[in-house]
Design a protein around this motif. Sequence first.
Motif: not given
Length: 497
Positions: A143-148
């Motif tokens: 989630a942090k990696l893909h801005m979710y």
Amino acid sequence: MKNLFLVLLLTVLVFAQNDAHTVYNLKVEEPLSNNLTKVIINKLKAVDKEHAKVIILEINSSGGKVEAANSICRELDFLAENGVPTYAYVTQAQGASALLAVACEKIYMQPGATLGNVVLKTTFGSIDKEAIKVAKEYFGECAKLHMYPVALMQAMVDPSMEVRQISYRAQPLFKTTEELNEMRSDPSKPNKEIHDKGVIVKRGAVAIFTATECKKYGICREVYETKTKLLAALNLTEYNVEKVSNVSSDTLTQILTHKWMRILFLTLGFLGILIEFLSPGIGVPILGGMAFLFLFFIGGTYAGLVESWEIVLFVLGLGFIGLEVFAMPGMIVIGVAGAVMCFCGVLFSMQSFVYPSTEREMSLFMGNVMAITMSIGANIGMFFSISNLFPKKKPLGPLSLETGQISKAHNENLAKNQELVGKTGKVIATLRPSGRVEIDEEFYDVVTQGGMISAGETVSVLFVEGNRIIVEKTEAVSEASENTEEKAENTEKTEES
């Protein structure tokens, strides 16, 4: 000169733009098992990274194993690092397959699609807190990696989370109740700028989101009815769309790689070899056995589950067993070593690791050992059952001689062996202490009284016990005869005197 430079520059740019000309489309429509996961990873590894524009994962899966999904996620990350983005097109991504969607750079969904509902329980049905902790880390990292929204992603795993939607300085955020309380206690964040919009995910159950909710909360980019509309919206219709083999529709692979089907192939394979021992020379059972063993390994090889060294280890084990049975009977060490090599070859081909290092790997390891042991037990049971019925029952009956014929032939062989006493022959295979010799242009399996006799030596038959022919080197026999004659002469002289 300047114009020529511009032409060359434009040419390079055109080729650079056309270099990535393929859209890879991979469907995932089954729960993520260990075997299926390795199939998917191998298909992703086969992607031409230089010419790939994007990889679209069509996900319509009800779950599977979270750690299996995480293995696929690592391969997706590797592709992203090499400049190949991955998009998810979701019909249903529940359970572990939800992690696949979250691991993609962008998520698109069909109307009515769902995402989440990652229920993790132990074998006994209770909540698996350790598994939840690990899965939360996976979802949080993706989630942090893909801005979710991290809290919403983790709420799909942890039923103890309560997630609220808040507005802070006109920016929409998703925070747990605990995180909201921390924000309000932080003096650097004035409470008047924090606005609680209410609970999005209630405590007590894992979250599951519809396509409409995912778009509303910023999880998915857009909702498209068909993949064609998705490609058109992303301006990908001009690229070649290469359909990677539909994982779920690869029925043959699924059958050949199913754990219990492979155990069945293994059991039938060894059974065929055992039947051949009961009826040597027939050929059909051993050919059938080898065919089943071939299916055991070829399915795993085709799916990328079996390494070549594992097959080599198994074949070497069979070779050692054959060496002990046919060429060097009595050398138990060789037979045991062959059996261990076969066991290890089969075991390693059923798992992606050699030594278990985690609790899950230990569980899988013990399960595989138990499955192979069950196969061996089944073989032993069937072997003794068949050996008892073999001479009497059809259709196996015709494969062997009748009892009377066996007894008659056996008695004739015993009588023939008794006639060998005193005869000499040449050692064909080194006696260790058993081997083969040639006597009167015929070959016999013989045994010494403990010593080793090299090939080419001459031996004499001392005596016969049942079907065992005992031999010794001719020199030793001659010396024994001379000693006997000398003793007889001395005895005669003593009597005369």
